[in-house]
Design a protein around this motif. Structure first.
Motif, PDB file in Angstrom:
ATOM      1  N   ASP A 136      18.555 128.503 -36.125  1.00 24.35           N
ATOM      2  CA  ASP A 136      18.449 127.107 -36.551  1.00 24.35           C
ATOM      3  C   ASP A 136      17.647 127.008 -37.849  1.00 24.35           C
ATOM      4  O   ASP A 136      16.471 127.380 -37.903  1.00 24.35           O
ATOM      5  CB  ASP A 136      17.768 126.302 -35.436  1.00 24.35           C
ATOM      6  CG  ASP A 136      17.798 124.809 -35.672  1.00 24.35           C
ATOM      7  OD1 ASP A 136      18.011 124.393 -36.831  1.00 24.35           O
ATOM      8  OD2 ASP A 136      17.589 124.058 -34.705  1.00 24.35           O
TER       9      ASP A 136
ATOM     10  N   SER B  45      16.503 124.424 -39.245  1.00 20.04           N
ATOM     11  CA  SER B  45      15.492 123.361 -39.232  1.00 20.04           C
ATOM     12  C   SER B  45      14.104 123.866 -38.849  1.00 20.04           C
ATOM     13  O   SER B  45      13.107 123.166 -39.056  1.00 20.04           O
ATOM     14  CB  SER B  45      15.905 122.241 -38.273  1.00 20.04           C
ATOM     15  OG  SER B  45      15.878 122.686 -36.925  1.00 20.04           O
TER      16      SER B  45
ATOM     17  N   ASN C   9      27.200 123.793 -36.375  1.00 22.20           N
ATOM     18  CA  ASN C   9      26.275 123.450 -35.289  1.00 22.20           C
ATOM     19  C   ASN C   9      26.499 124.313 -34.057  1.00 22.20           C
ATOM     20  O   ASN C   9      25.945 124.046 -32.998  1.00 22.20           O
ATOM     21  CB  ASN C   9      26.404 121.961 -34.927  1.00 22.20           C
ATOM     22  CG  ASN C   9      27.748 121.612 -34.315  1.00 22.20           C
ATOM     23  OD1 ASN C   9      28.755 122.271 -34.583  1.00 22.20           O
ATOM     24  ND2 ASN C   9      27.776 120.573 -33.502  1.00 22.20           N
ATOM     25  N   SER C  10      27.315 125.370 -34.178  1.00 23.12           N
ATOM     26  CA  SER C  10      27.561 126.302 -33.067  1.00 23.12           C
ATOM     27  C   SER C  10      27.202 127.708 -33.516  1.00 23.12           C
ATOM     28  O   SER C  10      27.831 128.253 -34.429  1.00 23.12           O
ATOM     29  CB  SER C  10      29.031 126.244 -32.630  1.00 23.12           C
ATOM     30  OG  SER C  10      29.269 127.079 -31.520  1.00 23.12           O
ATOM     31  N   GLN C  11      26.200 128.300 -32.894  1.00 25.26           N
ATOM     32  CA  GLN C  11      25.748 129.624 -33.326  1.00 25.26           C
ATOM     33  C   GLN C  11      26.663 130.742 -32.848  1.00 25.26           C
ATOM     34  O   GLN C  11      26.678 131.819 -33.434  1.00 25.26           O
ATOM     35  CB  GLN C  11      24.320 129.899 -32.838  1.00 25.26           C
ATOM     36  CG  GLN C  11      23.706 131.139 -33.466  1.00 25.26           C
ATOM     37  CD  GLN C  11      22.322 131.466 -32.939  1.00 25.26           C
ATOM     38  OE1 GLN C  11      21.964 131.051 -31.843  1.00 25.26           O
ATOM     39  NE2 GLN C  11      21.544 132.199 -33.712  1.00 25.26           N
TER      40      GLN C  11
ATOM     41  N   GLY D  60      23.830 122.765 -31.587  1.00 29.83           N
ATOM     42  CA  GLY D  60      23.208 122.143 -32.753  1.00 29.83           C
ATOM     43  C   GLY D  60      23.627 120.697 -32.949  1.00 29.83           C
ATOM     44  O   GLY D  60      24.670 120.252 -32.461  1.00 29.83           O
ATOM     45  N   ASP D  61      22.799 119.960 -33.675  1.00 34.11           N
ATOM     46  CA  ASP D  61      23.036 118.546 -33.947  1.00 34.11           C
ATOM     47  C   ASP D  61      22.899 118.315 -35.446  1.00 34.11           C
ATOM     48  O   ASP D  61      21.801 118.397 -36.003  1.00 34.11           O
ATOM     49  CB  ASP D  61      22.029 117.689 -33.180  1.00 34.11           C
ATOM     50  CG  ASP D  61      22.335 116.205 -33.241  1.00 34.11           C
ATOM     51  OD1 ASP D  61      22.930 115.768 -34.249  1.00 34.11           O
ATOM     52  OD2 ASP D  61      21.977 115.488 -32.296  1.00 34.11           O
ATOM     53  N   TRP D  62      24.024 118.040 -36.108  1.00 35.72           N
ATOM     54  CA  TRP D  62      23.996 117.828 -37.554  1.00 35.72           C
ATOM     55  C   TRP D  62      23.072 116.675 -37.927  1.00 35.72           C
ATOM     56  O   TRP D  62      22.386 116.713 -38.941  1.00 35.72           O
ATOM     57  CB  TRP D  62      25.408 117.552 -38.075  1.00 35.72           C
ATOM     58  CG  TRP D  62      26.222 118.785 -38.307  1.00 35.72           C
ATOM     59  CD1 TRP D  62      26.978 119.460 -37.395  1.00 35.72           C
ATOM     60  CD2 TRP D  62      26.357 119.496 -39.545  1.00 35.72           C
ATOM     61  NE1 TRP D  62      27.585 120.550 -37.979  1.00 35.72           N
ATOM     62  CE2 TRP D  62      27.224 120.595 -39.297  1.00 35.72           C
ATOM     63  CE3 TRP D  62      25.841 119.307 -40.821  1.00 35.72           C
ATOM     64  CZ2 TRP D  62      27.574 121.486 -40.296  1.00 35.72           C
ATOM     65  CZ3 TRP D  62      26.194 120.207 -41.823  1.00 35.72           C
ATOM     66  CH2 TRP D  62      27.048 121.285 -41.555  1.00 35.72           C
TER      67      TRP D  62
ATOM     68  N   HIS E  77      19.800 120.314 -37.002  1.00 35.45           N
ATOM     69  CA  HIS E  77      19.822 121.546 -36.203  1.00 35.45           C
ATOM     70  C   HIS E  77      21.162 122.256 -36.414  1.00 35.45           C
ATOM     71  O   HIS E  77      22.110 122.094 -35.644  1.00 35.45           O
ATOM     72  CB  HIS E  77      19.609 121.240 -34.725  1.00 35.45           C
ATOM     73  CG  HIS E  77      18.299 120.595 -34.421  1.00 35.45           C
ATOM     74  ND1 HIS E  77      17.103 121.091 -34.896  1.00 35.45           N
ATOM     75  CD2 HIS E  77      17.983 119.494 -33.706  1.00 35.45           C
ATOM     76  CE1 HIS E  77      16.109 120.327 -34.483  1.00 35.45           C
ATOM     77  NE2 HIS E  77      16.608 119.337 -33.762  1.00 35.45           N
ATOM     78  N   ILE E  78      21.239 123.035 -37.488  1.00 39.73           N
ATOM     79  CA  ILE E  78      22.472 123.722 -37.854  1.00 39.73           C
ATOM     80  C   ILE E  78      22.175 125.190 -38.152  1.00 39.73           C
ATOM     81  O   ILE E  78      21.020 125.599 -38.304  1.00 39.73           O
ATOM     82  CB  ILE E  78      23.147 123.057 -39.073  1.00 39.73           C
ATOM     83  CG1 ILE E  78      22.180 122.993 -40.259  1.00 39.73           C
ATOM     84  CG2 ILE E  78      23.661 121.671 -38.705  1.00 39.73           C
ATOM     85  CD1 ILE E  78      22.793 122.430 -41.517  1.00 39.73           C
ATOM     86  N   PHE E  79      23.243 125.962 -38.251  1.00 39.21           N
ATOM     87  CA  PHE E  79      23.133 127.408 -38.423  1.00 39.21           C
ATOM     88  C   PHE E  79      23.924 127.837 -39.653  1.00 39.21           C
ATOM     89  O   PHE E  79      25.075 127.434 -39.835  1.00 39.21           O
ATOM     90  CB  PHE E  79      23.685 128.130 -37.187  1.00 39.21           C
ATOM     91  CG  PHE E  79      23.116 127.630 -35.893  1.00 39.21           C
ATOM     92  CD1 PHE E  79      21.916 128.131 -35.406  1.00 39.21           C
ATOM     93  CD2 PHE E  79      23.772 126.647 -35.158  1.00 39.21           C
ATOM     94  CE1 PHE E  79      21.379 127.661 -34.214  1.00 39.21           C
ATOM     95  CE2 PHE E  79      23.251 126.177 -33.974  1.00 39.21           C
ATOM     96  CZ  PHE E  79      22.054 126.675 -33.497  1.00 39.21           C
TER      97      PHE E  79
END
Length: 280
Positions: free
Chosen positions: A69, A71, A248-250, A263-265, A269-271
């Motif tokens: 993440d 963030s 948003n998906s690791q 994750g939540d754009w 919270h992104i990868f």
């Protein structure tokens, strides 16, 4: 984020510019009056599959990497401390059928799949239609947690119809209805059978670079997980295709990506990650 991706794209292109362009035919196929060029250069739009297939007897090695993440900032060095990697191989049995096998570190998942062209865009038909089927084995499940665990409980399945259209030299679009079945699942957070629909596209901004995006809606109404949304950039260099992306998906695996996005754009919270293809 787009400035970062553009900077990385320019840097990669400059470093590779002197190499022989081994992929000069990647955007073309054997054409006649009935067919057109493929809708996508890469085998994936971002993480989801595209309608492109390998050529007969062609081998691809695929390395996919998703950092943690972003963030979290310097605490995890913008995600570099918590990475997930997938290593895979793809073989073209014919020009219209390919087989793939991969292994991902996150959840220690093996996936095997088959991809096959059903219909081709041309003068007599408006779209490409490709089928894609996957069986996954989650080897991370432990018997001390699931004492009655059977091998079949580790299995999950994916079936997709990839429907794309190349509108012109720069723009392509794809619709991807999907079905996932999991033998072992938690009914409190997801369904055993899940239906999804994805929309993805590619827009070419230069000879070697395109901007890609994809979004999947999961109709599992009480799912704990998020709908996967990803933005990426394709970079064609000598002998390679790079795909730089934010998502948003690791998870890198096909089934994990679609059904386990956390994750939540909206909250940042992104990868960050990449896909690297090497053709043999």
């Amino acid at each position: 984020m787009m400035k970062v991706m553009l900077f990385l794209a320019l840097l990669s292109s400059n470093l590779m510019f002197s190499q022989e362009d081994l992929l000069k035919d990647i955007d073309t196929v054997k054409t006649n009056a009935e067919s057109v060029q493929p809708a996508f250069k890469a085998l994936q739009i971002v993480t989801g599959q595209s309608t492109k297939l390998t050529a007969k007897n062609e081998w691809y090695v695929v390395i996919s990497h998703r950092f943690g993440d972003v963030s979290n900032g310097f605490k995890d060095f913008f995600g570099l401390d918590n990475a997930s990697t997938k290593l895979g191989a793809i073989y073209g049995v014919t020009d219209k059928v390919s087989l793939n096998l991969s292994r991902e570190t996150n959840q220690k998942t093996w996936e095997g799949g088959v991809k096959y062209k059903l219909l081709e865009q041309g003068n007599n038909f408006p779209v490409d239609v490709v089928g894609y089927n996957v069986m996954a084995v989650n080897t991370a499940f432990k018997k001390d947690i699931y004492p009655n665990l059977k091998f079949s409980d580790r299995l999950s399945y994916l079936s997709q119809a990839l429907i794309s259209r190349r509108f012109n030299d720069d723009f392509s679009l794809q619709l991807t209805p999907s079905f996932v079945h999991k033998n072992l699942y938690d009914p409190n957070i997801e369904d055993k059978n899940q239906f999804l629909t994805g929309l993805g596209g590619r827009y070419k901004i230069s000879k070697r670079i395109s901007i890609n995006a994809e979004y999947f809606v999961n109709f599992d109404n009480h799912s704990f997980y998020k709908n996967p949304l990803s933005l990426g950039m394709d970079i064609e260099t000598g002998g390679h295709v790079f795909q730089l992306l934010f998502t948003n998906s690791q998870l890198n695996s096909d089934i994990g990506y679609l059904t386990n996005a956390l994750g939540d754009w909206g909250k940042g919270h992104i990868f960050f990650g990449f896909n690297l293809y090497r053709v043999f």
